[in-house]
Design a protein around this motif. Sequence first.
Motif, PDB file in Angstrom:
ATOM      1  N   ALA A  30      30.299 -25.478  33.768  1.00 54.78           N
ATOM      2  CA  ALA A  30      31.563 -24.953  33.228  1.00 54.78           C
ATOM      3  C   ALA A  30      31.589 -23.428  33.328  1.00 54.78           C
ATOM      4  O   ALA A  30      32.605 -22.842  33.736  1.00 54.78           O
ATOM      5  CB  ALA A  30      31.756 -25.407  31.788  1.00 54.78           C
ATOM      6  N   ILE A  31      30.508 -22.791  32.983  1.00 53.24           N
ATOM      7  CA  ILE A  31      30.432 -21.322  33.055  1.00 53.24           C
ATOM      8  C   ILE A  31      30.640 -20.859  34.499  1.00 53.24           C
ATOM      9  O   ILE A  31      31.393 -19.910  34.755  1.00 53.24           O
ATOM     10  CB  ILE A  31      29.098 -20.821  32.477  1.00 53.24           C
ATOM     11  N   VAL A  42      34.722 -18.638  38.699  1.00 50.20           N
ATOM     12  CA  VAL A  42      35.507 -18.776  39.919  1.00 50.20           C
ATOM     13  C   VAL A  42      37.005 -18.720  39.625  1.00 50.20           C
ATOM     14  O   VAL A  42      37.756 -18.020  40.299  1.00 50.20           O
ATOM     15  CB  VAL A  42      35.164 -20.105  40.642  1.00 50.20           C
ATOM     16  N   LEU A  43      37.448 -19.446  38.623  1.00 46.60           N
ATOM     17  CA  LEU A  43      38.896 -19.593  38.410  1.00 46.60           C
ATOM     18  C   LEU A  43      39.546 -18.410  37.712  1.00 46.60           C
ATOM     19  O   LEU A  43      40.752 -18.203  37.843  1.00 46.60           O
ATOM     20  CB  LEU A  43      39.195 -20.886  37.648  1.00 46.60           C
ATOM     21  N   ALA A  91      39.765 -15.315  38.272  1.00 47.26           N
ATOM     22  CA  ALA A  91      40.471 -14.347  39.118  1.00 47.26           C
ATOM     23  C   ALA A  91      41.864 -14.821  39.530  1.00 47.26           C
ATOM     24  O   ALA A  91      42.687 -14.011  39.947  1.00 47.26           O
ATOM     25  CB  ALA A  91      39.643 -14.059  40.368  1.00 47.26           C
ATOM     26  N   LYS A  92      42.134 -16.104  39.398  1.00 42.63           N
ATOM     27  CA  LYS A  92      43.429 -16.641  39.828  1.00 42.63           C
ATOM     28  C   LYS A  92      44.425 -16.779  38.677  1.00 42.63           C
ATOM     29  O   LYS A  92      45.539 -17.250  38.879  1.00 42.63           O
ATOM     30  CB  LYS A  92      43.240 -18.005  40.493  1.00 42.63           C
ATOM     31  N   LEU A  93      44.033 -16.384  37.485  1.00 41.01           N
ATOM     32  CA  LEU A  93      44.919 -16.515  36.328  1.00 41.01           C
ATOM     33  C   LEU A  93      45.717 -15.249  36.096  1.00 41.01           C
ATOM     34  O   LEU A  93      45.335 -14.164  36.536  1.00 41.01           O
ATOM     35  CB  LEU A  93      44.102 -16.861  35.088  1.00 41.01           C
ATOM     36  N   ASP A  94      46.819 -15.399  35.389  1.00 46.71           N
ATOM     37  CA  ASP A  94      47.652 -14.254  35.048  1.00 46.71           C
ATOM     38  C   ASP A  94      47.305 -13.778  33.635  1.00 46.71           C
ATOM     39  O   ASP A  94      46.454 -14.355  32.960  1.00 46.71           O
ATOM     40  CB  ASP A  94      49.128 -14.613  35.178  1.00 46.71           C
ATOM     41  N   ALA A  95      47.963 -12.737  33.209  1.00 45.23           N
ATOM     42  CA  ALA A  95      47.674 -12.155  31.891  1.00 45.23           C
ATOM     43  C   ALA A  95      47.903 -13.155  30.762  1.00 45.23           C
ATOM     44  O   ALA A  95      47.193 -13.142  29.762  1.00 45.23           O
ATOM     45  CB  ALA A  95      48.529 -10.909  31.664  1.00 45.23           C
ATOM     46  N   ALA A  96      48.868 -14.050  30.936  1.00 46.42           N
ATOM     47  CA  ALA A  96      49.188 -15.020  29.882  1.00 46.42           C
ATOM     48  C   ALA A  96      48.107 -16.086  29.724  1.00 46.42           C
ATOM     49  O   ALA A  96      47.978 -16.670  28.658  1.00 46.42           O
ATOM     50  CB  ALA A  96      50.526 -15.688  30.184  1.00 46.42           C
ATOM     51  N   THR A  97      47.325 -16.344  30.774  1.00 43.67           N
ATOM     52  CA  THR A  97      46.325 -17.413  30.704  1.00 43.67           C
ATOM     53  C   THR A  97      44.878 -16.933  30.822  1.00 43.67           C
ATOM     54  O   THR A  97      43.968 -17.698  30.540  1.00 43.67           O
ATOM     55  CB  THR A  97      46.591 -18.463  31.796  1.00 43.67           C
ATOM     56  N   SER A  98      44.683 -15.689  31.209  1.00 44.00           N
ATOM     57  CA  SER A  98      43.305 -15.218  31.363  1.00 44.00           C
ATOM     58  C   SER A  98      42.555 -15.210  30.033  1.00 44.00           C
ATOM     59  O   SER A  98      41.341 -15.432  30.000  1.00 44.00           O
ATOM     60  CB  SER A  98      43.266 -13.844  32.020  1.00 44.00           C
ATOM     61  N   GLY A  99      43.255 -14.997  28.939  1.00 45.60           N
ATOM     62  CA  GLY A  99      42.614 -15.029  27.627  1.00 45.60           C
ATOM     63  C   GLY A  99      42.068 -16.402  27.293  1.00 45.60           C
ATOM     64  O   GLY A  99      40.991 -16.517  26.686  1.00 45.60           O
ATOM     65  N   LEU A 100      42.788 -17.460  27.688  1.00 40.67           N
ATOM     66  CA  LEU A 100      42.291 -18.821  27.477  1.00 40.67           C
ATOM     67  C   LEU A 100      40.967 -19.030  28.206  1.00 40.67           C
ATOM     68  O   LEU A 100      40.019 -19.589  27.649  1.00 40.67           O
ATOM     69  CB  LEU A 100      43.308 -19.849  27.980  1.00 40.67           C
ATOM     70  N   HIS A 107      38.877 -16.685  29.260  1.00 38.40           N
ATOM     71  CA  HIS A 107      37.853 -15.806  28.696  1.00 38.40           C
ATOM     72  C   HIS A 107      37.255 -16.424  27.430  1.00 38.40           C
ATOM     73  O   HIS A 107      36.029 -16.452  27.260  1.00 38.40           O
ATOM     74  CB  HIS A 107      38.455 -14.434  28.404  1.00 38.40           C
ATOM     75  N   ASN A 108      38.112 -16.939  26.556  1.00 40.81           N
ATOM     76  CA  ASN A 108      37.628 -17.565  25.325  1.00 40.81           C
ATOM     77  C   ASN A 108      36.809 -18.816  25.620  1.00 40.81           C
ATOM     78  O   ASN A 108      35.790 -19.074  24.972  1.00 40.81           O
ATOM     79  CB  ASN A 108      38.799 -17.899  24.401  1.00 40.81           C
ATOM     80  N   ALA A 109      37.252 -19.598  26.591  1.00 41.97           N
ATOM     81  CA  ALA A 109      36.514 -20.805  26.961  1.00 41.97           C
ATOM     82  C   ALA A 109      35.148 -20.451  27.531  1.00 41.97           C
ATOM     83  O   ALA A 109      34.132 -21.050  27.168  1.00 41.97           O
ATOM     84  CB  ALA A 109      37.316 -21.622  27.971  1.00 41.97           C
TER      85      ALA A 109
END
Length: 143
Positions: free
Chosen positions: A18-19, A24-25, A27-36, A38-40
């Motif tokens: 998972a880590i 990998v993933l 870098a493909k997220l936007d500002a609205a989802t990168s926090g999710l 990061h927390n995960a």
Amino acid sequence: MTPADERLVAALQAEHAAIYGYGVLGAKLDAATSGLAHNADNAHRTRRDALTVRLAGAGVSPPPTAPSYQLPFAVTDRASALKLAALLEDRTAAQWRLALPATDGDVRKLALDALVDCTARGVGLRKAAGTTPLVPAFPGKPE
């Protein structure tokens, strides 16, 4: 090695994967989802570290992380990144679910807490992706 130890080793391997996947993933997220993500990632790292200490304390050699892991599909955009993130949570939850029958006491609580955490993160990721159902019918159980 006890059956409980074997299940915890499998859960640790899922945490390692998972880590890697979040690395990998992200870098493909936007500002609205990168926090999710990061927390995960932080949650999986914290659980990995605690599990490594627990296994070593029980005299079990924790498996190291692999240099790389095979991803089930290419991560090319936000949608595929969120799809992978939800899949990582489902796969990790599945390993924790398998640990439940082999464990008891504090170790079972650890496994149940991890299953619930992975399921809750998966819900948030599916919601962000706009996919349904948000919650698997049987969290941690392969479909």
